[in-house]
Motif scaffolding. Structure first.
Motif, PDB file in Angstrom:
ATOM      1  N   LEU A   6       0.827  -1.210   0.000  1.00 19.24           N
ATOM      2  CA  LEU A   6       0.000   0.000   0.000  1.00 19.24           C
ATOM      3  C   LEU A   6       0.858   1.255   0.000  1.00 19.24           C
ATOM      4  O   LEU A   6       0.569   2.246  -0.704  1.00 19.24           O
ATOM      5  CB  LEU A   6      -0.926  -0.006   1.229  1.00 19.24           C
ATOM      6  CG  LEU A   6      -2.035  -1.067   1.246  1.00 19.24           C
ATOM      7  CD1 LEU A   6      -2.770  -1.035   2.581  1.00 19.24           C
ATOM      8  CD2 LEU A   6      -3.026  -0.838   0.090  1.00 19.24           C
ATOM      9  N   SER A   7       1.941   1.237   0.784  1.00 18.52           N
ATOM     10  CA  SER A   7       2.820   2.406   0.847  1.00 18.52           C
ATOM     11  C   SER A   7       3.530   2.628  -0.479  1.00 18.52           C
ATOM     12  O   SER A   7       3.762   3.773  -0.900  1.00 18.52           O
ATOM     13  CB  SER A   7       3.840   2.221   1.973  1.00 18.52           C
ATOM     14  OG  SER A   7       4.700   3.325   2.056  1.00 18.52           O
ATOM     15  N   ALA A   8       3.837   1.543  -1.197  1.00 23.42           N
ATOM     16  CA  ALA A   8       4.535   1.668  -2.476  1.00 23.42           C
ATOM     17  C   ALA A   8       3.607   2.142  -3.587  1.00 23.42           C
ATOM     18  O   ALA A   8       4.075   2.676  -4.607  1.00 23.42           O
ATOM     19  CB  ALA A   8       5.168   0.329  -2.849  1.00 23.42           C
ATOM     20  N   ASN A   9       2.289   1.972  -3.415  1.00 21.90           N
ATOM     21  CA  ASN A   9       1.320   2.345  -4.460  1.00 21.90           C
ATOM     22  C   ASN A   9       0.614   3.669  -4.140  1.00 21.90           C
ATOM     23  O   ASN A   9      -0.569   3.842  -4.439  1.00 21.90           O
ATOM     24  CB  ASN A   9       0.277   1.225  -4.628  1.00 21.90           C
ATOM     25  CG  ASN A   9       0.884  -0.037  -5.201  1.00 21.90           C
ATOM     26  OD1 ASN A   9       1.843   0.030  -5.961  1.00 21.90           O
ATOM     27  ND2 ASN A   9       0.318  -1.180  -4.841  1.00 21.90           N
ATOM     28  N   ARG A  10       1.292   4.579  -3.523  1.00 24.27           N
ATOM     29  CA  ARG A  10       0.691   5.889  -3.260  1.00 24.27           C
ATOM     30  C   ARG A  10       0.368   6.601  -4.596  1.00 24.27           C
ATOM     31  O   ARG A  10       1.131   6.535  -5.550  1.00 24.27           O
ATOM     32  CB  ARG A  10       1.625   6.760  -2.433  1.00 24.27           C
ATOM     33  CG  ARG A  10       1.891   6.199  -1.031  1.00 24.27           C
ATOM     34  CD  ARG A  10       2.846   7.073  -0.265  1.00 24.27           C
ATOM     35  NE  ARG A  10       3.184   6.474   1.026  1.00 24.27           N
ATOM     36  CZ  ARG A  10       3.039   7.081   2.193  1.00 24.27           C
ATOM     37  NH1 ARG A  10       2.531   8.314   2.215  1.00 24.27           N
ATOM     38  NH2 ARG A  10       3.384   6.489   3.300  1.00 24.27           N
ATOM     39  N   VAL A  11      -0.763   7.269  -4.582  1.00 20.47           N
ATOM     40  CA  VAL A  11      -1.230   7.960  -5.802  1.00 20.47           C
ATOM     41  C   VAL A  11      -0.630   9.366  -5.860  1.00 20.47           C
ATOM     42  O   VAL A  11      -0.540  10.068  -4.841  1.00 20.47           O
ATOM     43  CB  VAL A  11      -2.767   8.027  -5.815  1.00 20.47           C
ATOM     44  CG1 VAL A  11      -3.260   8.662  -7.120  1.00 20.47           C
ATOM     45  CG2 VAL A  11      -3.361   6.638  -5.651  1.00 20.47           C
ATOM     46  N   ARG A  12      -0.269   9.797  -7.094  1.00 23.24           N
ATOM     47  CA  ARG A  12       0.286  11.154  -7.246  1.00 23.24           C
ATOM     48  C   ARG A  12      -0.825  12.192  -7.096  1.00 23.24           C
ATOM     49  O   ARG A  12      -1.984  11.959  -7.441  1.00 23.24           O
ATOM     50  CB  ARG A  12       0.949  11.314  -8.617  1.00 23.24           C
ATOM     51  CG  ARG A  12       2.190  10.440  -8.793  1.00 23.24           C
ATOM     52  CD  ARG A  12       2.802  10.671 -10.145  1.00 23.24           C
ATOM     53  NE  ARG A  12       1.848  10.380 -11.225  1.00 23.24           N
ATOM     54  CZ  ARG A  12       2.089  10.616 -12.504  1.00 23.24           C
ATOM     55  NH1 ARG A  12       3.248  11.163 -12.878  1.00 23.24           N
ATOM     56  NH2 ARG A  12       1.179  10.317 -13.419  1.00 23.24           N
TER      57      ARG A  12
END
Length: 476
Positions: free
Chosen positions: A52-58
């Motif tokens: 989840l932390s690696a897939n943060r949205v811009r």
């Protein structure tokens, strides 16, 4: 519960051991399985949090999906082959708790922790979120860079973790079941193998109880507890066999010794009775001799029975009260009795004080027996020398002495020297002496005296002065 305990105790020992082993393994396996489950769960959740932390949205991607009225443009990504392949949900949260979903089919319930992140009060928060359809998600809420008062929640369903954990539970249950069954079988095998010596011991005890065969011995292997138990059993049966042999020998010897005076008594009494029945009077001198013989035989019988009673009581252990006694005083009393029995002898005494722990009556009887031996074998007019010094009591006579080959037998029951067969006595006196002295912690020996005769020596532990009396003894 009590019923279960009674049923458990009613089971054979090997079954109880197998159950205990299986129970111990079951507890250990259960504890290990639970620990493994929690460790794997924590690892999987940690991996999911990392994802989840690696897939943060811009921020730009989020802003592009929000119109001027604050409504979100929702996107649902599906796969033709697996509509549920992509299950990630992304929603925007404002500081008042409002939200809109920009990715996914389900809305997540907003909590105060999410609103706190939007307000800037928290940096980020990981939590378990509940979707509108009740499905649990693992969610990460973090502040949106740029616009103030907004945060983004990225979530993935916990089924990714739960499915793996469910499979793990099935595997652990299967492995634990096999382990418990195997432990029970191994426990039963170990119990049977370990208790095989106990079975042999049980069979031996049952054999002895059934047949009274005390010559049975159990093979001893190793030096463990079972081996020591087998050695103890062998020692016990050997002691019992020896005791029974001694008992049978005592009965046989006593019967043999009793037969002689009883036969003589019967003969003399029959002569007296026949004289009365036939009216043929026995000459006065012969009648007097018969009555004297009857009296002597009765006296010998009484002495023999008394010796047997004393010996049996001594074999069973001290029957009286063991206390501190003055050995020199006991010797003085025994000397008075010996002087009455041997008036033709001269007794000299050199007695130093000596105090011992013993039973007074039994010790006096033993010393009287030693002095009686000196009286019996001392020629008329000779001297019996008695001395007590440093706990060693010596009685020296000037009789014929004891041949060296007969010395090893002098303390045997009913043993009498061939040269003393005609003298009165049962052959038990010195046996009583030996048993009494040994029970008092001392030792006794007979040896030839220089110049002829025999020296009897009794050594008893003690002191030249009596121990101090306690206040209780002084009051008594």
């Amino acid at each position: 519960m009590k019923g279960l305990v009674r049923r458990y105790r009613a089971l054979p020992l090997r079954s109880r051991l197998a159950m205990l082993v299986a129970l111990a393994v079951a507890v250990a396996v259960a504890a290990s399985a639970v620990a493994c489950w929690f460790v794997v769960r924590n690892v999987l959740i940690s991996s999911l949090d990392d994802a989840l932390s690696a897939n943060r949205v811009r921020t730009a991607d989020v802003i592009s999906r929000i119109d001027v009225e604050g409504n979100c443009q929702r996107s649902v990504i599906r796969d033709k082959n697996d509509p549920d392949l992509f299950k990630q949900t992304i929603q925007v949260v404002d500081q008042r708790g409002g939200h809109c979903t920009i990715l996914g089919t389900q809305d997540l319930k907003v909590t105060e922790a999410d609103a706190a992140v939007a307000k800037g009060e928290s940096r980020e928060v990981y939590r378990t979120a509940i979707a509108s359809n009740g499905v649990k998600y693992r969610a990460l809420t973090y502040p949106l860079e740029g616009p103030q008062g907004l945060a983004v929640t990225v979530a993935r369903p916990l089924s990714e973790v739960d499915d793996t954990l469910d499979n793990l539970v099935l595997v652990l249950t299967f492995v634990a079941g096999i382990g418990i069954v195997g432990a029970g079988a191994a426990g039963l095998w170990v119990a049977r193998t370990g208790l095989r010596p106990v079975d042999r011991l049980t069979e031996a005890v049952e054999h002895v109880a059934r047949t009274e065969d005390l010559n049975l011995r159990i093979p001893v292997d190793g030096d463990d507890e079972i081996a020591r138990l087998s050695e103890s059993f062998n020692s016990m049966t050997a002691s019992l066999a020896s005791s029974r042999d001694l008992q049978q020998q005592l009965i046989a010897d006593a019967g043999h010794e009793l037969r002689t005076p009883l036969t003589s008594l019967r003969t003399n009494i029959e002569l007296l009775a026949r004289s009365e029945e036939t009216g043929r009077a026995i000459p006065p001198d012969d009648r007097k001799a018969l009555l004297a013989s009857v009296t002597a035989q009765m006296t010998e019988l009484a002495a023999l029975i008394g010796d047997l009673q004393e010996l049996s009581r001594t074999d069973a252990g001290p029957g009286g009260r063991v206390q501190v006694v003055a050995l020199h005083d006991i010797v003085e009393v025994a000397l008075e009795r010996a002087r009455l029995r041997g008036p033709e002898l001269t007794f000299t005494a050199d007695l130093a004080p000596w105090f011992v722990r013993a039973e007074s009556a039994a010790l006096e009887r033993a010393i009287v027996n030693i002095l009686d031996n000196a009286v019996k074998f001392g020629p008329p007019g000779s001297t019996v020398e008695v001395a007590l010094k440093d706990g060693a009591l010596t009685v020296r006579d000037h009789g014929p002495g004891i041949p060296p080959e007969e010395l090893p037998h002098v303390f045997d029951r009913f043993w009498r020297s061939p040269s003393a067969r005609s003298l009165p006595g049962s052959g038990l006196g010195l046996s009583i002496v030996a048993r009494t002295v040994h029970q008092s912690g001392g030792e006794v020996e007979l040896r030839p005296a220089s110049g002829g005769g025999t020296v009897a020596t009794v050594r008893l532990p003690g002191a030249a002065a009596p121990p101090p009396r306690t206040p209780d003894q002084a009051g008594a």
